[in-house]
Design an enzyme around this catalytic site. Structure first.
Site, PDB file in Angstrom:
ATOM      1  N   ASP A  80       1.028  -1.252   0.065  1.00 11.90           N
ATOM      2  CA  ASP A  80       0.176  -0.009   0.053  1.00 11.90           C
ATOM      3  C   ASP A  80       1.114   1.505   0.205  1.00 11.90           C
ATOM      4  OD1 ASP A  80       1.229  -0.745   2.648  1.00 11.90           O
ATOM      5  OD2 ASP A  80      -0.208   0.643   3.564  1.00 11.90           O
ATOM      6  N   GLU A 145      -0.137  -0.857   5.613  1.00 10.77           N
ATOM      7  CA  GLU A 145       0.974  -1.381   6.153  1.00 10.77           C
ATOM      8  C   GLU A 145       1.222   0.545   6.894  1.00 10.77           C
ATOM      9  OE1 GLU A 145       5.455   0.606   8.174  1.00 10.77           O
ATOM     10  OE2 GLU A 145       3.494   1.273   5.762  1.00 10.77           O
TER      11      GLU A 145
END
Length: 405
Positions: A80, A145
């Site tokens: 991400d 994350e």
């Protein structure tokens, strides 16, 4: 040819392949909790690379496997990214994924899809070399994350019972070997006042003024924090990241104030200590009894792309391992075999998924990744193709290097 010579040759042979895979990933937007498209792409890339197994876990992370050894070695890359921010600060399309001048350009190229691209190449190299050693090598491409570092691994370990013996984070390290970083936590402070008409503020108690005093107290606390005894991770820090002050109207004394704090934790500091420090400093600054205001650690409760409900407190423990740990030694030896020199051994400034694997669950870990930490969250993000090649070789070499220890 020796094994390290074969690995070097294959990493060089797949240099363009690694860069192209990174380019493909950069072109797919994957903001936190919206990673489905890039996860599907990664599944395809891992399958094409010949991985023995590829699956998607309950939260949406991709888990690839090469080998069947009794020990588990996991390489991790979060896939991400943060958003691009003000587009006027970019000199090119953040999602172009262009490859030019020996670099891959775009959001996530360093933070941290570059590590993911090198991992895929490493898996391909291990398969082509017929690796069948004592390690099952896992490659984890993890989600969310940027919003909540480590939650993806907390889920894997605690819910899916997947616990590797060793972990390597491929967050950017400029191809240095890292053995620790500070932890972090988020803290919310809520202060109360008594509202009254703005024409006679002496009749009330201003939460705004309390907030101002509290903010200055936090500034002082930051100055007072001390480094760890080893002076490896450095001092902890704390800063006010957000403030909100409210009252009944624009013509009233404010009766509510909120301060949001970013706290970085050095070795020996934990959530209990950090909260008690904030409570003490604000109490002294405002004159309020600690029981009259709130100091709390919020929860992260955002739902990811698989719609799986999972949450955790916003606390991410500090971690480090000793310089003479077998994993550090194996990393140094593997690097020296590949490149004829020992790597710089250091630490990250920012936080990674290792807060969960190592800070929370005590699994030994190191970091080694392509790109620079300074590129993270910055406009005009790039990664060097040279770094991608170096890291692909290092990841493929590490299982062999570990078996010599």
């Amino acid at each position: 040819m020796t094994i390290h010579e074969q690995i070097r040759a294959k990493a060089a042979e797949y240099r363009d392949y690694t860069a192209l895979n990174l380019s493909k990933m950069v072109q797919v937007k994957s903001y936190s909790s919206q990673e489905e498209d890039v996860c599907r792409l990664i599944v395809t890339l891992c399958e094409e690379a010949g991985f023995d197994e590829v699956r998607i876990d309950g939260l949406g992370s991709v888990i690839g496997r090469v080998g069947n050894g009794p020990k588990k070695l996991a390489f991790d890359a979060h896939i991400d990214t943060v958003e691009v921010g003000n587009l006027k600060n970019w000199n090119f399309d953040p999602f172009s994924g262009e490859i030019k001048d020996g670099k891959v350009w775009g959001r996530g190229s360093s933070d941290q899809k570059g590590g993911a691209a090198s991992m895929i190449t490493a898996g391909r190299i291990l398969k082509e070399l017929g690796y069948g050693g004592e390690y099952t090598v896992y490659f984890t491409f993890t989600v969310m994350e940027e919003d909540c570092d480590g939650m993806c691994w907390k889920y894997l370990i605690e819910e899916e019972k997947f616990r590797p013996d060793l972990v390597v984070s491929t967050e950017p390290t400029s191809c240095r070997l890292y053995r620790g970083h500070r932890g972090r936590m988020e803290i919310r402070v809520i202060l109360k006042g008594i509202s009254c008409h703005g024409s006679a503020p002496e009749r009330g108690v201003s939460a705004a003024y309390k907030a101002a005093k509290a903010a200055l107290a936090i500034e002082q606390l930051n100055k007072d924090l001390q480094p760890d005894a080893e002076k490896f991770l450095g001092k902890g820090t704390i800063t006010v990241s957000q403030m909100d002050v409210k009252g009944p109207s624009q013509c009233a004394v404010a009766d509510y104030a909120m301060l949001y704090l970013d706290r970085r934790l050095t070795w020996g500091e934990d959530a209990e200590l950090a909260i008690s420090q904030v409570r003490d400093y604000i109490s002294k600054a405002t004159g309020d009894d600690p029981s009259s205001f709130v100091v709390e650690m919020p929860n992260y409760e955002k739902i990811g792309w698989t719609k799986k409900e999972y949450s955790q407190e916003l606390y991410f423990p500090t971690w480090k391992i000793d310089a003479d740990h077998q994993l550090v030694k194996a990393g140094v030896a593997g690097h020296e075999a590949l490149f004829g020199k020992k790597p710089v051994v250091d630490k990250w400034t920012f936080s990674t998924n290792l807060v969960a694997t190592t800070g929370r669950h005590k699994i030994p870990a190191i970091g080694f990744g392509p790109g620079d930490e300074s590129q993270a969250h910055a406009p005009n993000e790039i990664n060097r193709v040279d770094d991608l090649e170096i890291c692909a070789a290092f990841y493929a070499m590490l299982p062999y290097s570990l078996e010599k220890k």
